[in-house]
Design a protein around this motif. Structure first.
Motif, PDB file in Angstrom:
ATOM      1  N   ASP A   1      -9.175  31.310  -3.600  1.00  0.00           N
ATOM      2  CA  ASP A   1      -9.346  29.977  -3.020  1.00  0.00           C
ATOM      3  C   ASP A   1      -9.483  28.968  -4.148  1.00  0.00           C
ATOM      4  OD1 ASP A   1     -11.759  28.498  -0.683  1.00  0.00           O
ATOM      5  OD2 ASP A   1     -10.032  27.699  -1.770  1.00  0.00           O
ATOM      6  N   THR A   2      -8.416  28.163  -4.316  1.00  0.00           N
ATOM      7  CA  THR A   2      -8.433  27.239  -5.441  1.00  0.00           C
ATOM      8  C   THR A   2      -9.000  25.890  -5.048  1.00  0.00           C
ATOM      9  OG1 THR A   2      -6.179  26.593  -4.920  1.00  0.00           O
ATOM     10  CG2 THR A   2      -6.479  28.386  -6.495  1.00  0.00           C
ATOM     11  N   GLY A   3      -9.352  25.666  -3.797  1.00  0.00           N
ATOM     12  CA  GLY A   3      -9.911  24.394  -3.396  1.00  0.00           C
ATOM     13  C   GLY A   3      -8.835  23.360  -3.152  1.00  0.00           C
ATOM     14  N   VAL A   4      -9.266  22.171  -2.773  1.00  0.00           N
ATOM     15  CA  VAL A   4      -8.370  21.054  -2.516  1.00  0.00           C
ATOM     16  C   VAL A   4      -8.074  20.361  -3.848  1.00  0.00           C
ATOM     17  CG1 VAL A   4      -8.074  18.877  -1.289  1.00  0.00           C
ATOM     18  CG2 VAL A   4      -9.353  20.755  -0.215  1.00  0.00           C
ATOM     19  N   SER A   5      -6.809  20.117  -4.118  1.00  0.00           N
ATOM     20  CA  SER A   5      -6.453  19.422  -5.359  1.00  0.00           C
ATOM     21  C   SER A   5      -5.759  18.099  -5.025  1.00  0.00           C
ATOM     22  CB  SER A   5      -5.567  20.280  -6.250  1.00  0.00           C
ATOM     23  OG  SER A   5      -4.361  20.593  -5.596  1.00  0.00           O
ATOM     24  N   GLN A   6      -5.959  17.126  -5.903  1.00  0.00           N
ATOM     25  CA  GLN A   6      -5.351  15.815  -5.725  1.00  0.00           C
ATOM     26  C   GLN A   6      -4.762  15.348  -7.047  1.00  0.00           C
ATOM     27  OE1 GLN A   6      -8.981  14.176  -3.092  1.00  0.00           O
ATOM     28  NE2 GLN A   6      -7.231  12.765  -3.111  1.00  0.00           N
ATOM     29  N   ASN A   7      -3.619  14.701  -6.937  1.00  0.00           N
ATOM     30  CA  ASN A   7      -2.965  14.145  -8.117  1.00  0.00           C
ATOM     31  C   ASN A   7      -2.321  12.804  -7.809  1.00  0.00           C
ATOM     32  OD1 ASN A   7      -3.020  16.272 -10.357  1.00  0.00           O
ATOM     33  ND2 ASN A   7      -2.423  17.443  -8.536  1.00  0.00           N
TER      34      ASN A   7
ATOM     35  N   PRO B   1      -3.971  20.937   0.129  1.00  0.00           N
ATOM     36  CA  PRO B   1      -5.178  21.461   0.788  1.00  0.00           C
ATOM     37  C   PRO B   1      -5.391  22.935   0.466  1.00  0.00           C
ATOM     38  CG  PRO B   1      -3.351  21.458   2.313  1.00  0.00           C
ATOM     39  CD  PRO B   1      -2.848  20.829   1.042  1.00  0.00           C
ATOM     40  N   ILE B   2      -6.496  23.470   0.920  1.00  0.00           N
ATOM     41  CA  ILE B   2      -6.734  24.905   0.858  1.00  0.00           C
ATOM     42  C   ILE B   2      -5.658  25.576   1.706  1.00  0.00           C
ATOM     43  CG2 ILE B   2      -8.349  26.734   1.524  1.00  0.00           C
ATOM     44  CD1 ILE B   2     -10.609  24.721   0.811  1.00  0.00           C
ATOM     45  N   SER B   3      -5.073  26.633   1.189  1.00  0.00           N
ATOM     46  CA  SER B   3      -3.810  27.142   1.730  1.00  0.00           C
ATOM     47  C   SER B   3      -3.868  27.508   3.215  1.00  0.00           C
ATOM     48  CB  SER B   3      -3.340  28.345   0.908  1.00  0.00           C
ATOM     49  OG  SER B   3      -4.327  29.349   0.920  1.00  0.00           O
ATOM     50  N   GLU B   4      -4.954  28.067   3.694  1.00  0.00           N
ATOM     51  CA  GLU B   4      -4.978  28.493   5.094  1.00  0.00           C
ATOM     52  C   GLU B   4      -5.461  27.404   6.060  1.00  0.00           C
ATOM     53  OE1 GLU B   4      -6.711  29.739   2.612  1.00  0.00           O
ATOM     54  OE2 GLU B   4      -8.797  30.193   3.171  1.00  0.00           O
ATOM     55  N   HIS B   5      -5.766  26.235   5.545  1.00  0.00           N
ATOM     56  CA  HIS B   5      -6.269  25.150   6.400  1.00  0.00           C
ATOM     57  C   HIS B   5      -5.109  24.405   7.057  1.00  0.00           C
ATOM     58  CE1 HIS B   5     -10.449  24.691   4.320  1.00  0.00           C
ATOM     59  NE2 HIS B   5     -10.328  25.822   5.005  1.00  0.00           N
TER      60      HIS B   5
ATOM     61  N   THR C   1     -16.167  22.798   8.633  1.00  0.00           N
ATOM     62  CA  THR C   1     -16.482  22.088   7.406  1.00  0.00           C
ATOM     63  C   THR C   1     -15.229  21.511   6.767  1.00  0.00           C
ATOM     64  OG1 THR C   1     -18.405  23.465   7.002  1.00  0.00           O
ATOM     65  CG2 THR C   1     -17.475  22.303   5.107  1.00  0.00           C
ATOM     66  N   GLN C   2     -15.297  20.270   6.368  1.00  0.00           N
ATOM     67  CA  GLN C   2     -14.209  19.644   5.622  1.00  0.00           C
ATOM     68  C   GLN C   2     -14.517  19.778   4.133  1.00  0.00           C
ATOM     69  OE1 GLN C   2     -13.193  15.685   7.077  1.00  0.00           O
ATOM     70  NE2 GLN C   2     -13.589  16.319   9.180  1.00  0.00           N
ATOM     71  N   TYR C   3     -13.563  20.334   3.415  1.00  0.00           N
ATOM     72  CA  TYR C   3     -13.689  20.529   1.976  1.00  0.00           C
ATOM     73  C   TYR C   3     -12.887  19.439   1.278  1.00  0.00           C
ATOM     74  CZ  TYR C   3     -15.663  25.028   3.204  1.00  0.00           C
ATOM     75  OH  TYR C   3     -16.466  26.008   3.725  1.00  0.00           O
ATOM     76  N   PHE C   4     -13.551  18.759   0.353  1.00  0.00           N
ATOM     77  CA  PHE C   4     -12.961  17.596  -0.290  1.00  0.00           C
ATOM     78  C   PHE C   4     -12.356  17.921  -1.642  1.00  0.00           C
ATOM     79  CE2 PHE C   4     -13.988  13.848   2.229  1.00  0.00           C
ATOM     80  CZ  PHE C   4     -14.856  14.398   3.168  1.00  0.00           C
ATOM     81  N   GLY C   5     -11.296  17.205  -1.954  1.00  0.00           N
ATOM     82  CA  GLY C   5     -10.737  17.235  -3.294  1.00  0.00           C
ATOM     83  C   GLY C   5     -11.494  16.281  -4.211  1.00  0.00           C
ATOM     84  N   PRO C   6     -11.088  16.233  -5.490  1.00  0.00           N
ATOM     85  CA  PRO C   6     -11.791  15.389  -6.459  1.00  0.00           C
ATOM     86  C   PRO C   6     -11.499  13.908  -6.316  1.00  0.00           C
ATOM     87  CG  PRO C   6      -9.935  16.451  -7.496  1.00  0.00           C
ATOM     88  CD  PRO C   6     -10.031  17.023  -6.107  1.00  0.00           C
ATOM     89  N   GLY C   7     -10.474  13.564  -5.539  1.00  0.00           N
ATOM     90  CA  GLY C   7     -10.166  12.161  -5.314  1.00  0.00           C
ATOM     91  C   GLY C   7      -9.176  11.590  -6.317  1.00  0.00           C
TER      92      GLY C   7
END
Lengths: 113, 114
Positions: free
Chosen positions: B1-7, B25-29, B102-108
């Motif tokens: 699980d690599t988490g949510v990423s933003q670019n 997003p997280i792959s299975e979400h 639960t909503q998992y957030f990226g770094p923004g």
């Protein structure tokens, strides 16, 4: 519409002292409640959530929160503050018939050595 | 699980330019959300996807904003003809299938419009 009120935009505590962050919500039906923490220039990390199970919810990093329906409150506490607790804390709600988070304005915590 | 990423993580642009942000997003979400956070405020909901379908848009999302989620995987948020008032942190979150999960957030992505 949901609203979340966080009392106190800034809280300063001494290291080792109690941390108490207040959150009140307005809702006609019991919502789902969350506390998130945000460190500088980072996204939000979930501390804990209430989903109508136990009214006292334990989270990460020693934090816990108690849901009080009669007071429409969900205050966050930690018995002993650590320097690493310095951050901004957000209370948020999702109504039971919805999916989007409504956030309070946040409380910034500073920890004095 | 690599988490949510933003670019990108940061973007500086001149007023009137177009910008595009990406969220993975997280792959299975299957649910994906965009929020906007201005200085000293909590995040505010912008829009929501379930798989590739955009199911709700906030009134905050003017005609200059468009979001997509092709194939129900990553999402993009585009702002056309940026204005100084668009300066903010744009946050992406993802969650699983259940309601109130639960909503998992990226770094923004922090946007500054000059």
């Amino acid at each position: 519409a949901q609203s979340v009120t966080q009392l106190g935009s800034h809280v300063s505590v001494s290291e080792g002292a109690l941390v108490l962050l207040r959150c009140n919500y307005s809702s006609s039906v019991p919502p789902y409640l969350f506390w998130y923490v945000q460190y500088p220039n980072q996204g939000l990390q979930l501390l804990l959530k209430y989903t109508s199970a136990a009214t006292l919810v334990k989270g990460i990093n020693g934090f816990e929160a108690e849901f009080k329906k009669s007071e429409t409150s969900f205050h966050l506490t930690k018995p002993s503050a650590h320097m690493s607790d310095a951050a901004e804390y957000f209370c948020a709600v999702i109504p039971s018939n919805d999916y989007k988070l409504s956030f309070g304005a946040g409380t910034t915590v500073t920890v004095r050595a | 699980d690599t988490g949510v990423s933003q670019n990108p993580r940061h973007k500086i642009t001149k007023r009137g330019q177009n910008v595009t942000f990406r969220c993975d997003p997280i792959s299975e979400h299957n649910r994906l959300y965009w929020y906007r956070q201005t200085l000293g405020q909590g995040p505010e909901f912008l829009t929501y996807f379930q798989n590739e379908a955009q199911l709700e848009k906030s009134r905050l999302l003017s005609d200059r904003f468009s979001a997509e989620r092709p194939k129900g995987s990553f999402s993009t948020l585009e702002i056309q003809r940026t204005e100084q008032g668009d300066s903010a942190m744009y946050l992406c979150a993802s969650s699983g299938r259940g309601i109130q999960e639960t909503q998992y957030f990226g770094p923004g992505t922090r946007l500054l419009v000059l």
